[in-house]
Design a protein around this motif. Sequence first.
Motif, PDB file in Angstrom:
ATOM      1  N   ASP A  61       0.799  -1.228   0.000  1.00  0.00           N
ATOM      2  CA  ASP A  61       0.000   0.000   0.000  1.00  0.00           C
ATOM      3  C   ASP A  61       0.833   1.280   0.000  1.00  0.00           C
ATOM      4  O   ASP A  61       0.279   2.368  -0.135  1.00  0.00           O
ATOM      5  N   TYR A  62       2.148   1.153   0.155  1.00  0.00           N
ATOM      6  CA  TYR A  62       2.994   2.351   0.229  1.00  0.00           C
ATOM      7  C   TYR A  62       2.917   3.140  -1.074  1.00  0.00           C
ATOM      8  O   TYR A  62       3.034   2.578  -2.160  1.00  0.00           O
ATOM      9  N   GLN A  63       2.724   4.447  -0.968  1.00  0.00           N
ATOM     10  CA  GLN A  63       2.708   5.335  -2.137  1.00  0.00           C
ATOM     11  C   GLN A  63       3.929   6.239  -2.082  1.00  0.00           C
ATOM     12  O   GLN A  63       4.240   6.807  -1.041  1.00  0.00           O
ATOM     13  N   ASN A  64       4.596   6.391  -3.224  1.00  0.00           N
ATOM     14  CA  ASN A  64       5.758   7.274  -3.270  1.00  0.00           C
ATOM     15  C   ASN A  64       5.310   8.725  -3.487  1.00  0.00           C
ATOM     16  O   ASN A  64       4.118   9.029  -3.442  1.00  0.00           O
ATOM     17  N   ILE A  65       6.258   9.605  -3.754  1.00  0.00           N
ATOM     18  CA  ILE A  65       5.936  11.033  -3.885  1.00  0.00           C
ATOM     19  C   ILE A  65       5.064  11.328  -5.098  1.00  0.00           C
ATOM     20  O   ILE A  65       4.478  12.391  -5.192  1.00  0.00           O
ATOM     21  N   TYR A  66       4.952  10.359  -6.006  1.00  0.00           N
ATOM     22  CA  TYR A  66       4.104  10.523  -7.182  1.00  0.00           C
ATOM     23  C   TYR A  66       2.726   9.884  -6.979  1.00  0.00           C
ATOM     24  O   TYR A  66       1.913   9.861  -7.896  1.00  0.00           O
ATOM     25  N   GLY A  67       2.488   9.331  -5.783  1.00  0.00           N
ATOM     26  CA  GLY A  67       1.222   8.699  -5.479  1.00  0.00           C
ATOM     27  C   GLY A  67       1.062   7.310  -6.074  1.00  0.00           C
ATOM     28  O   GLY A  67      -0.038   6.789  -6.164  1.00  0.00           O
ATOM     29  N   ARG A  68       2.166   6.699  -6.476  1.00  0.00           N
ATOM     30  CA  ARG A  68       2.114   5.388  -7.133  1.00  0.00           C
ATOM     31  C   ARG A  68       2.539   4.285  -6.176  1.00  0.00           C
ATOM     32  O   ARG A  68       3.358   4.499  -5.288  1.00  0.00           O
ATOM     33  N   THR A  69       1.983   3.101  -6.395  1.00  0.00           N
ATOM     34  CA  THR A  69       2.315   1.926  -5.599  1.00  0.00           C
ATOM     35  C   THR A  69       3.099   0.931  -6.454  1.00  0.00           C
ATOM     36  O   THR A  69       3.236   1.102  -7.664  1.00  0.00           O
ATOM     37  N   ALA A  70       3.556  -0.134  -5.812  1.00  0.00           N
ATOM     38  CA  ALA A  70       4.268  -1.187  -6.549  1.00  0.00           C
ATOM     39  C   ALA A  70       3.371  -1.795  -7.623  1.00  0.00           C
ATOM     40  O   ALA A  70       3.819  -2.075  -8.732  1.00  0.00           O
ATOM     41  N   LEU A  71       2.094  -1.957  -7.312  1.00  0.00           N
ATOM     42  CA  LEU A  71       1.157  -2.514  -8.286  1.00  0.00           C
ATOM     43  C   LEU A  71       1.031  -1.619  -9.513  1.00  0.00           C
ATOM     44  O   LEU A  71       0.992  -2.108 -10.645  1.00  0.00           O
ATOM     45  N   SER A  72       0.986  -0.317  -9.311  1.00  0.00           N
ATOM     46  CA  SER A  72       0.861   0.577 -10.466  1.00  0.00           C
ATOM     47  C   SER A  72       2.109   0.526 -11.348  1.00  0.00           C
ATOM     48  O   SER A  72       2.001   0.589 -12.570  1.00  0.00           O
ATOM     49  N   TYR A  73       3.286   0.354 -10.745  1.00  0.00           N
ATOM     50  CA  TYR A  73       4.509   0.218 -11.544  1.00  0.00           C
ATOM     51  C   TYR A  73       4.531  -1.114 -12.286  1.00  0.00           C
ATOM     52  O   TYR A  73       4.950  -1.178 -13.442  1.00  0.00           O
ATOM     53  N   ALA A  74       4.055  -2.171 -11.636  1.00  0.00           N
ATOM     54  CA  ALA A  74       4.004  -3.480 -12.305  1.00  0.00           C
ATOM     55  C   ALA A  74       3.089  -3.419 -13.518  1.00  0.00           C
ATOM     56  O   ALA A  74       3.446  -3.892 -14.600  1.00  0.00           O
ATOM     57  N   CYS A  75       1.915  -2.822 -13.351  1.00  0.00           N
ATOM     58  CA  CYS A  75       0.955  -2.772 -14.457  1.00  0.00           C
ATOM     59  C   CYS A  75       1.430  -1.868 -15.602  1.00  0.00           C
ATOM     60  O   CYS A  75       1.291  -2.224 -16.763  1.00  0.00           O
ATOM     61  N   SER A  76       2.036  -0.748 -15.264  1.00  0.00           N
ATOM     62  CA  SER A  76       2.458   0.179 -16.312  1.00  0.00           C
ATOM     63  C   SER A  76       3.659  -0.336 -17.104  1.00  0.00           C
ATOM     64  O   SER A  76       3.853   0.073 -18.248  1.00  0.00           O
ATOM     65  N   SER A  77       4.432  -1.236 -16.510  1.00  0.00           N
ATOM     66  CA  SER A  77       5.602  -1.767 -17.215  1.00  0.00           C
ATOM     67  C   SER A  77       5.322  -3.129 -17.840  1.00  0.00           C
ATOM     68  O   SER A  77       6.215  -3.737 -18.434  1.00  0.00           O
ATOM     69  N   GLY A  78       4.102  -3.621 -17.710  1.00  0.00           N
ATOM     70  CA  GLY A  78       3.766  -4.925 -18.280  1.00  0.00           C
ATOM     71  C   GLY A  78       4.247  -6.095 -17.452  1.00  0.00           C
ATOM     72  O   GLY A  78       4.329  -7.211 -17.950  1.00  0.00           O
ATOM     73  N   ALA A  79       4.567  -5.847 -16.203  1.00  0.00           N
ATOM     74  CA  ALA A  79       5.075  -6.901 -15.320  1.00  0.00           C
ATOM     75  C   ALA A  79       3.913  -7.619 -14.653  1.00  0.00           C
ATOM     76  O   ALA A  79       3.680  -7.517 -13.457  1.00  0.00           O
ATOM     77  N   TYR A  80       3.161  -8.361 -15.450  1.00  0.00           N
ATOM     78  CA  TYR A  80       1.926  -8.954 -14.958  1.00  0.00           C
ATOM     79  C   TYR A  80       2.152 -10.075 -13.956  1.00  0.00           C
ATOM     80  O   TYR A  80       1.283 -10.346 -13.139  1.00  0.00           O
ATOM     81  N   ASN A  81       3.315 -10.740 -13.979  1.00  0.00           N
ATOM     82  CA  ASN A  81       3.603 -11.747 -12.961  1.00  0.00           C
ATOM     83  C   ASN A  81       3.700 -11.110 -11.585  1.00  0.00           C
ATOM     84  O   ASN A  81       3.277 -11.709 -10.603  1.00  0.00           O
TER      85      ASN A  81
END
Length: 66
Positions: free
Chosen positions: A43-63
Amino acid sequence: MITEMENIDYEDYANSFTPLMITCYWNLDGYAEMLLKRGASVDYQNIYGRTALSYACSSGAYNCAK
């Protein structure tokens, strides 16, 4: 190597990325699983308001997104 004494949710000072965010962005699902087992926050959000899940989805890291 991450030990129990270290902060699993350590963030870098430039962008406040956590180890889980970085591993999810680069689709390193084995490392992501290890971090989660050791208590990394999903659930941690960085200074851009993004989580690990949002980075996984935006980079195509579906695993990692599973």
